[in-house]
Design a protein around this motif. Structure first.
Motif, PDB file in Angstrom:
ATOM      1  N   VAL A 219      16.942  16.870   7.336  1.00 48.10           N
ATOM      2  CA  VAL A 219      17.452  15.695   8.043  1.00 48.10           C
ATOM      3  C   VAL A 219      17.641  14.549   7.053  1.00 48.10           C
ATOM      4  O   VAL A 219      18.667  13.854   7.066  1.00 48.10           O
ATOM      5  CB  VAL A 219      16.503  15.290   9.194  1.00 48.10           C
ATOM      6  CG1 VAL A 219      16.897  13.933   9.776  1.00 48.10           C
ATOM      7  CG2 VAL A 219      16.479  16.355  10.269  1.00 48.10           C
ATOM      8  N   ALA A 220      16.666  14.364   6.176  1.00 47.95           N
ATOM      9  CA  ALA A 220      16.753  13.299   5.175  1.00 47.95           C
ATOM     10  C   ALA A 220      17.976  13.506   4.279  1.00 47.95           C
ATOM     11  O   ALA A 220      18.722  12.560   3.999  1.00 47.95           O
ATOM     12  CB  ALA A 220      15.479  13.245   4.342  1.00 47.95           C
ATOM     13  N   ALA A 221      18.199  14.735   3.843  1.00 46.47           N
ATOM     14  CA  ALA A 221      19.347  15.034   2.988  1.00 46.47           C
ATOM     15  C   ALA A 221      20.661  14.817   3.739  1.00 46.47           C
ATOM     16  O   ALA A 221      21.623  14.275   3.181  1.00 46.47           O
ATOM     17  CB  ALA A 221      19.260  16.463   2.468  1.00 46.47           C
TER      18      ALA A 221
ATOM     19  N   ILE B  36      15.881   4.312   6.981  1.00 46.83           N
ATOM     20  CA  ILE B  36      16.952   4.289   5.987  1.00 46.83           C
ATOM     21  C   ILE B  36      16.975   2.908   5.320  1.00 46.83           C
ATOM     22  O   ILE B  36      16.961   1.886   5.998  1.00 46.83           O
ATOM     23  CB  ILE B  36      18.336   4.530   6.635  1.00 46.83           C
ATOM     24  CG1 ILE B  36      18.370   5.863   7.357  1.00 46.83           C
ATOM     25  CG2 ILE B  36      19.426   4.475   5.581  1.00 46.83           C
ATOM     26  CD1 ILE B  36      19.643   6.076   8.151  1.00 46.83           C
ATOM     27  N   THR B  37      17.027   2.914   3.999  1.00 45.37           N
ATOM     28  CA  THR B  37      17.164   1.683   3.235  1.00 45.37           C
ATOM     29  C   THR B  37      18.301   1.890   2.239  1.00 45.37           C
ATOM     30  O   THR B  37      18.315   2.882   1.509  1.00 45.37           O
ATOM     31  CB  THR B  37      15.868   1.354   2.460  1.00 45.37           C
ATOM     32  OG1 THR B  37      14.777   1.328   3.369  1.00 45.37           O
ATOM     33  CG2 THR B  37      15.985   0.025   1.758  1.00 45.37           C
ATOM     34  N   VAL B  38      19.254   0.953   2.251  1.00 49.49           N
ATOM     35  CA  VAL B  38      20.376   1.018   1.316  1.00 49.49           C
ATOM     36  C   VAL B  38      20.436  -0.320   0.595  1.00 49.49           C
ATOM     37  O   VAL B  38      20.513  -1.363   1.226  1.00 49.49           O
ATOM     38  CB  VAL B  38      21.713   1.286   2.050  1.00 49.49           C
ATOM     39  CG1 VAL B  38      22.859   1.333   1.063  1.00 49.49           C
ATOM     40  CG2 VAL B  38      21.636   2.558   2.874  1.00 49.49           C
ATOM     41  N   LYS B  39      20.373  -0.264  -0.737  1.00 50.63           N
ATOM     42  CA  LYS B  39      20.443  -1.486  -1.548  1.00 50.63           C
ATOM     43  C   LYS B  39      21.443  -1.278  -2.666  1.00 50.63           C
ATOM     44  O   LYS B  39      21.485  -0.208  -3.276  1.00 50.63           O
ATOM     45  CB  LYS B  39      19.078  -1.802  -2.161  1.00 50.63           C
ATOM     46  CG  LYS B  39      18.027  -2.196  -1.165  1.00 50.63           C
ATOM     47  CD  LYS B  39      16.731  -2.534  -1.859  1.00 50.63           C
ATOM     48  CE  LYS B  39      15.664  -2.886  -0.839  1.00 50.63           C
ATOM     49  NZ  LYS B  39      14.369  -3.143  -1.491  1.00 50.63           N
TER      50      LYS B  39
ATOM     51  N   VAL C 112      15.864   7.516   2.293  1.00 52.03           N
ATOM     52  CA  VAL C 112      15.741   8.023   3.659  1.00 52.03           C
ATOM     53  C   VAL C 112      14.330   8.574   3.822  1.00 52.03           C
ATOM     54  O   VAL C 112      13.889   9.411   3.047  1.00 52.03           O
ATOM     55  CB  VAL C 112      16.786   9.121   3.945  1.00 52.03           C
ATOM     56  CG1 VAL C 112      16.628   9.640   5.368  1.00 52.03           C
ATOM     57  CG2 VAL C 112      18.198   8.606   3.725  1.00 52.03           C
ATOM     58  N   ARG C 113      13.649   8.105   4.862  1.00 49.58           N
ATOM     59  CA  ARG C 113      12.289   8.591   5.135  1.00 49.58           C
ATOM     60  C   ARG C 113      12.342   9.473   6.387  1.00 49.58           C
ATOM     61  O   ARG C 113      12.736   9.030   7.451  1.00 49.58           O
ATOM     62  CB  ARG C 113      11.340   7.431   5.363  1.00 49.58           C
ATOM     63  CG  ARG C 113      11.194   6.535   4.152  1.00 49.58           C
ATOM     64  CD  ARG C 113      10.084   5.518   4.380  1.00 49.58           C
ATOM     65  NE  ARG C 113      10.010   4.574   3.313  1.00 49.58           N
ATOM     66  CZ  ARG C 113       9.377   4.783   2.159  1.00 49.58           C
ATOM     67  NH1 ARG C 113       8.772   5.923   1.949  1.00 49.58           N
ATOM     68  NH2 ARG C 113       9.360   3.851   1.232  1.00 49.58           N
TER      69      ARG C 113
END
Length: 130
Positions: free
Chosen positions: A27-29, A5-8, A20-21
């Motif tokens: 699961v990603a959604a 997970i990356t949030v910027k 989300v990978r």
């Protein structure tokens, strides 16, 4: 292994970019939606807190203004008594009318002075810049 997970935050905005990978798109959604819900809730709570603080501040300002009005009214009453200003409610009072006129004129002149001072500063700033 890369982060799942990356949030910027997008610069200059309140928007976020969530990545989300996962090999499973469901699961990603689900993770992506959970992050967005959490961010939305936090933003809402922050705004609600800010509004509450603003409401408290405005309330205290209103209380201060009410106190100032009460003090000014008391001073006016004292002045009227000390100078034997007699007026009847609803009737025209020459002294009171004159004080009101002078007060309005003073406010107008102060406003004009501030405006002319601002024009003078702007003009002198232009001269200094050249």
């Amino acid at each position: 292994m890369e982060k799942a997970i990356t949030v910027k935050q997008i610069n200059g905005t309140q928007l976020i970019n969530v990545t989300v990978r996962s090999s499973d798109p469901n699961v990603a959604a689900a993770i992506d939606n959970a992050v967005v819900r959490a961010y939305t809730l936090q933003t809402f709570e922050n705004r609600a807190h800010s509004v509450a603080e603003l409401r408290t501040w405005l309330s205290s300002q209103m209380d201060d203004l009410k106190n100032h009005v009460e003090v000014a009214q008391a001073k006016l009453t004292d002045f009227e008594e000390a100078n034997e200003v007699v007026g009847t409610p609803g009737a025209s009072n020459t002294i009171s009318d004159r004080l009101h006129f002078l007060s309005e004129r003073l406010s107008t002149l102060q406003s004009e002075r501030i405006e002319k001072e601002a024009q003078m500063r702007a003009a002198s700033g232009e001269v200094q810049a050249n």
